[in-house]
Motif scaffolding. Structure first.
Motif, PDB file in Angstrom:
ATOM      1  N   ALA A 112      14.495  -4.848  92.221  1.00  0.00           N
ATOM      2  CA  ALA A 112      15.575  -3.867  92.308  1.00  0.00           C
ATOM      3  C   ALA A 112      15.120  -2.688  93.150  1.00  0.00           C
ATOM      4  N   LEU A 113      13.849  -2.374  93.000  1.00  0.00           N
ATOM      5  CA  LEU A 113      13.313  -1.201  93.631  1.00  0.00           C
ATOM      6  C   LEU A 113      13.023  -1.435  95.097  1.00  0.00           C
ATOM      7  N   ASN A 274      13.657   7.141  82.366  1.00  0.00           N
ATOM      8  CA  ASN A 274      14.350   7.998  83.327  1.00  0.00           C
ATOM      9  C   ASN A 274      15.038   7.264  84.465  1.00  0.00           C
ATOM     10  N   LEU A 275      15.421   6.033  84.232  1.00  0.00           N
ATOM     11  CA  LEU A 275      16.127   5.335  85.302  1.00  0.00           C
ATOM     12  C   LEU A 275      17.594   5.724  85.300  1.00  0.00           C
ATOM     13  N   ASP A 276      18.162   5.684  86.461  1.00  0.00           N
ATOM     14  CA  ASP A 276      19.588   5.938  86.638  1.00  0.00           C
ATOM     15  C   ASP A 276      20.381   4.927  85.790  1.00  0.00           C
ATOM     16  N   PRO A 277      21.248   5.427  84.901  1.00  0.00           N
ATOM     17  CA  PRO A 277      22.012   4.512  84.047  1.00  0.00           C
ATOM     18  C   PRO A 277      22.815   3.485  84.847  1.00  0.00           C
ATOM     19  N   ALA A 278      23.306   3.875  86.017  1.00  0.00           N
ATOM     20  CA  ALA A 278      24.072   2.927  86.815  1.00  0.00           C
ATOM     21  C   ALA A 278      23.171   1.790  87.282  1.00  0.00           C
ATOM     22  N   VAL A 279      21.942   2.130  87.608  1.00  0.00           N
ATOM     23  CA  VAL A 279      20.985   1.114  88.049  1.00  0.00           C
ATOM     24  C   VAL A 279      20.600   0.211  86.880  1.00  0.00           C
ATOM     25  N   TYR A 282      22.441  -3.014  86.443  1.00  0.00           N
ATOM     26  CA  TYR A 282      22.063  -4.129  87.315  1.00  0.00           C
ATOM     27  C   TYR A 282      20.749  -4.728  86.881  1.00  0.00           C
ATOM     28  N   ILE A 283      19.855  -3.870  86.426  1.00  0.00           N
ATOM     29  CA  ILE A 283      18.574  -4.386  85.950  1.00  0.00           C
ATOM     30  C   ILE A 283      18.813  -5.302  84.761  1.00  0.00           C
ATOM     31  N   HIS A 284      19.752  -4.902  83.921  1.00  0.00           N
ATOM     32  CA  HIS A 284      20.095  -5.744  82.783  1.00  0.00           C
ATOM     33  C   HIS A 284      20.573  -7.114  83.250  1.00  0.00           C
ATOM     34  N   THR A 285      21.398  -7.146  84.267  1.00  0.00           N
ATOM     35  CA  THR A 285      21.884  -8.427  84.797  1.00  0.00           C
ATOM     36  C   THR A 285      20.728  -9.251  85.341  1.00  0.00           C
TER      37      THR A 285
END
Lengths: 442, 491
Positions: A112-113, A274-279, A282-285
């Protein structure tokens, strides 16, 4: 052949932990819950673990959060509390969504990063020396590895000035977005919380995502050494750092000795802070499409975090087995340090953490030249040394270049987590081989 | 919440934002565990907290997770795995001798005689040999080379690994991968993640979801306009459609792959799940070799299998393998490098796979129980497949193709125009709207057809046939009732 190339304790002959294996066996074959051959707490624990599986079977695939709640509690408990920081730390650690089980270590989840299509290319600062899969993984993800050198003279310490230099070197080459830290190091190094403090500040200033590999957190030997997690350091630093620095820390059962060093189970977890909740969405997916890690692995993780306690039937044996492993490791690192430093042209910093020794070979230019000429394939002296050591000494080690080293220096890496008698034999063979080698190539 | 945000100070930019993130990740979706599942989990939480609902439990008929739905594991397999986990049990007389023998053999092959040790990246050698023997036996003696077998973490791991090797190029030259519509969303997710071009070919719903070469040709020529098609993926038996390809069809596909120079990926994880009369599993490898050296020496192929499905249902062990055929030796070297980065597949999964390919034989003590259990699972699935098709076809507005194999049904549902409009209003795809309502009203979690792909203007849902028969009957009835209500509401 003494195979100390990888950090695999079982292969080297270290015994697994009885309690863990009893629980895993009973989870796999539940009729064992009624077997008097297993201690009561192992049987009870099995029921607890199976109780969390929807159909009561370790054969079901389960979404990455199965064991999450318990994990959360354990991790908060393990993090010593401290006054005003307590709330903040609790906030950071009780967000269930921030824990993900991952079987394959950090790299396969950092996609993702790392933006493959970015121009200029994404860069990741990595330590030298470093676990050899790291560079491969980064390249696979389309990013650029930007090396920063640990200071061998200072016991492989990380120096912020060196991070600065590395960052500068990336100018015009790539866009560094992340800083990868191994704490304790592989193959070498352990950082103090002071250092952690400086690193976090650096990451904050330079806008870097912190990727911290803490799989060796249980392997700490130095007298005055203590493992301090980056997450703890981060939260203790308070605002503005604690609320803004993005951090992913990794832990695994493969290298934990309060767990079981079960490399073969392939289980670990990552904590995201501290990750962006919107990100995060996607990480969850990403985590759910790649299917869960083995249930057995998750159970092993759980056992690692919540082992038998004083008073439990299995406690004494468990404690004894852990102590045994620890004694062996502490003994081994001392012996390695002693023996290697007593040999000419060989030196080794005190091994304060991790599972490897990374001693340095001091070869004269003449020796290097001679070795290069003799080497069939003109390989570097450290590879040559390791090949010879394997063929003549029967010890399988890894050459320093595979992990990275300062230009013109040579090292070898080997695992120190072997039974004591194996270590003595290893050191005997190594010494004898080394003396011959130094004589032949002086 | 950060201190700064609390103080009202604007949040310092994060390193990882939606804009800076790897754009491919945004394209990744995995419907099987997507929004509807998240809603289901939410409902379960609410039920636990005592919130009143029109149902007492959420039935998760969305994922092919047999054990979670109550299917029992195979005793023999679990005995051997327990022995491997805790070898002291080898002294326990309650374990049969054939289980102990297999456990000893597996432990012997493990580093330090422990399943806790790393194995070789390609998988434990004697297990790969056993897999090769199994394939030979299954395919009527056609040789299988253990060096072509790669053990993996479930089939998904191997599928993604091969795709990684195959995807390359830029712009018009970017690799195109042909996948069936409907498909198992691992493929679309992996393609999105790798930035490959997805080429859809439609299965024929009116003909039992069969595969049509004409349709393959159409998809391929259209794709050649904008990408470089190199791969053709097939799932046989199919997911979500359950169709079992005929031998003729498989030959046609192989011929097509050869003509068009395509790499074949044959996902055969459901190979034991064949129920319909007249249907039989034919492995792609077998058919390929029976077509003669002109094909068997040239067509490049990878076939995949796993311990998660069939009669085992052991999803949590993550066992699987792929067999590669006619792979360029230099590419094989790269493949080894790729798999070595992730060190090794979970060893318990490898051990389980070994048992699957090497089950109790007729002369062994555990044979009778093993066959009984295996037959029970497969016949229950066959019965449920039949029942599902039968019942769904009595419901007005729902049509269901025979569930020839696998574990799912993918019926088509006719949605009233008003419902479609309402869905659009809510910003939902119509079948997602349907499934969400079904979930909220009846506590049944299915996956909307849009997650798998379907022809424009048609709507489907995928339901597993895994719940125990009695529960399945209840589920079918509830869906029936819901369908009637829904149709009425939006008439």
């Amino acid at each position: 052949v003494i195979d100390v190339f990888q950090g695999d304790l079982h292969k080297a002959g270290m015994k697994p932990l009885t309690f863990v294996r009893q629980v895993l066996a009973a989870c796999v074959y539940p009729p064992l819950i009624n077997s008097s051959n297993l201690p009561l707490d192992a049987r009870q624990r099995t029921q607890e673990e199976l109780g969390r599986c929807v159909g009561g079977s370790v054969g079901e695939g389960n979404v990455c959060g199965l064991m999450t709640w318990k994990k959360m509690k354990m991790l908060v408990v393990q993090d010593p509390q401290g006054g005003a920081e307590k709330t903040h730390r609790t906030q950071l650690s009780l967000l269930c969504d921030n824990y993900y089980f991952c079987g394959f270590g950090p790299w396969l989840r950092t996609q993702a990063l790392l933006n493959r299509e970015a121009s200029p290319r994404t860069g990741v600062l990595i330590p030298v020396p470093c676990h050899n899969k790291t560079v491969l993984s980064i390249m696979q993800l389309g990013a650029v590895a930007v090396p920063y050198y640990l200071s061998e003279e200072q016991g492989w310490a990380l120096q912020v000035e060196e991070l600065q230099r590395a960052l500068e070197s990336a100018k015009g080459v790539c866009n560094p977005v992340a800083l990868y830290i191994i704490n304790p190091g592989n193959p070498a190094g352990i950082y103090s919380s002071q250092c952690g403090d400086q690193v976090i500040r650096f990451a904050w200033e330079k806008r870097l995502f912190l990727l911290v590999d803490e799989v060796y957190q249980d392997c700490v030997y130095g007298e005055n050494c203590e493992f301090v997690s980056y997450k703890r350091t981060l939260s203790e630093m308070g605002p503005p750092f604690s609320g803004t620095v993005e951090l992913a820390s990794f832990h695994s059962v493969s290298k934990s000795f309060s767990g079981e060093y079960v490399c073969g189970l392939r289980a670990g977890y990552v904590e995201l802070v501290n990750l962006d909740p919107a990100v995060m969405k996607y990480i969850h997916t990403l985590f759910s499409k790649d299917s869960c890690e083995t249930v057995l692995g998750q159970i092993a993780l759980d056992l690692m975090m919540d082992p038998p306690k004083p008073g439990d039937p299995s406690y004494l044996l468990y404690k004894q087995e852990i102590e045994q492993i620890r004694t062996v490791l502490v003994h081994n690192v001392k012996r390695v340090h002693e023996v290697v430093n007593s040999l000419p042209g060989f030196s080794c910093s005190p091994i304060e953490g991790g599972l490897f020794a990374f001693p340095r070979l001091h070869l004269t230019p003449k020796a290097i030249q001679k070795a290069k000429v003799t080497a069939e394939m003109q390989e570097d002296p450290d590879t040559f040394y390791c090949t010879r050591l394997l063929e003549e000494g029967g010890v399988f080690t890894g050459p320093g270049w595979e992990y990275g080293q300062k230009e013109g220096t040579y090292h070898i890496r080997f695992c120190i987590a072997v039974p004591q008698d194996v270590m003595e034999e290893l050191l005997r063979r190594l010494s004898s081989f080394h003396m011959t080698f130094m004589k032949d190539f002086s | 919440m950060s201190q700064q945000a609390v103080n009202g100070v604007s949040h310092r930019g994060r390193v990882l934002t939606l804009d800076s993130m790897n754009p491919n990740v945004k394209r990744v979706e995995y419907a099987v565990r997507g929004p509807i599942v998240q809603r289901a989990v939410q409902l379960e939480k609410e039920l636990k907290e005592g919130v009143k609902k029109p149902f007492t439990e959420v039935i998760k008929a969305n994922i092919g997770d047999a054990h979670a739905m109550g299917q029992k594991p195979i005793t023999f397999f679990r005995q051997v795995l327990a022995l491997c986990s805790y070898p002291a049990l080898l002294e326990d007389s309650k374990f049969p001798e054939d289980a102990k023998q297999r456990a000893r053999r597996i432990l012997e092959a493990c580093g330090g005689h422990s399943i806790g040790a790393y194995s070789a990246s390609q998988g434990i050698e004697c297990i790969r040999q056993d897999v090769a023997h199994y394939i030979e036996k299954r395919d009527g003696g056609i040789p299988s080379n253990p060096d072509n077998i790669y053990l993996s973490t479930g089939a998904s791991d191997a599928i993604v690994t091969i795709l990684k090797l195959l995807v390359c190029g830029e712009g018009r030259d970017r690799t195109g991968v042909m996948i069936s519509i409907p498909q198992y969303p691992l493929y679309s997710a992996a393609l999105a993640d790798l930035g490959a071009v997805q080429i859809n070919y439609y299965l024929d719903e009116d003909n039992c979801w069969s595969l049509n070469i004409t349709e393959l040709r159409r998809a391929l020529s259209a794709a050649r306009e904008h990408c470089n098609p190199r791969v053709l993926c097939i799932i046989n038996p199919g997911n979500p459609t359950g169709q079992v390809q005929s031998r003729q069809c498989i030959e046609d596909v192989i011929r097509f792959a050869k003509e068009e120079h395509l790499f074949l990926m044959a996902d055969e994880v459901y190979q034991d799940n064949v129920y319909a009369e007249g249907c039989q599993f034919h492995s792609f490898k077998k058919v390929l070799f029976e077509m003669g050296p002109e094909y068997s020496n040239t067509v490049e192929m990878a076939s995949f299998h796993s311990t998660s499905k069939c009669y085992m249902g052991e999803c949590g062990f993550r066992g699987g393998y792929m067999e590669v055929i006619n792979l360029d030796p230099e590419v094989k070297a790269q493949l080894i490098k790729l798999v070595s980065v992730r060190l090794c597949p979970p060893v318990p999964g490898q051990a389980l796979l070994d048992l699957v390919v090497n089950p109790p034989q007729p002369d062994e003590p555990s044979y009778a129980t093993f066959m009984k259990e295996r037959t029970a699972v497969l016949s229950a699935l066959a019965e449920k497949a039949r029942l599902t098709e039968q019942i769904f076809n009595t419901v007005p507005g729902i049509t269901c193709n025979p569930v020839q194999g696998a574990m799912y049904t993918f019926p088509r549902v006719t949605l009233p125009q008003k419902a479609i409009d309402k869905a659009k209003e809510l910003g939902l795809v119509p079948d997602m709207f349907y499934c969400m309502r079904l979930l909220d009203e009846e506590g049944i979690c299915l996956v909307p057809g849009s997650g798998f792909g379907q022809r424009e203007g048609t709507y489907h849902f995928r339901m597993t046939i895994l719940p125990p028969t009695e529960k399945l009957k209840v589920v079918l009835q509830k869906i029936q009732e819901f369908q009637l209500r829904f149709t009425q509401e939006f008439s």
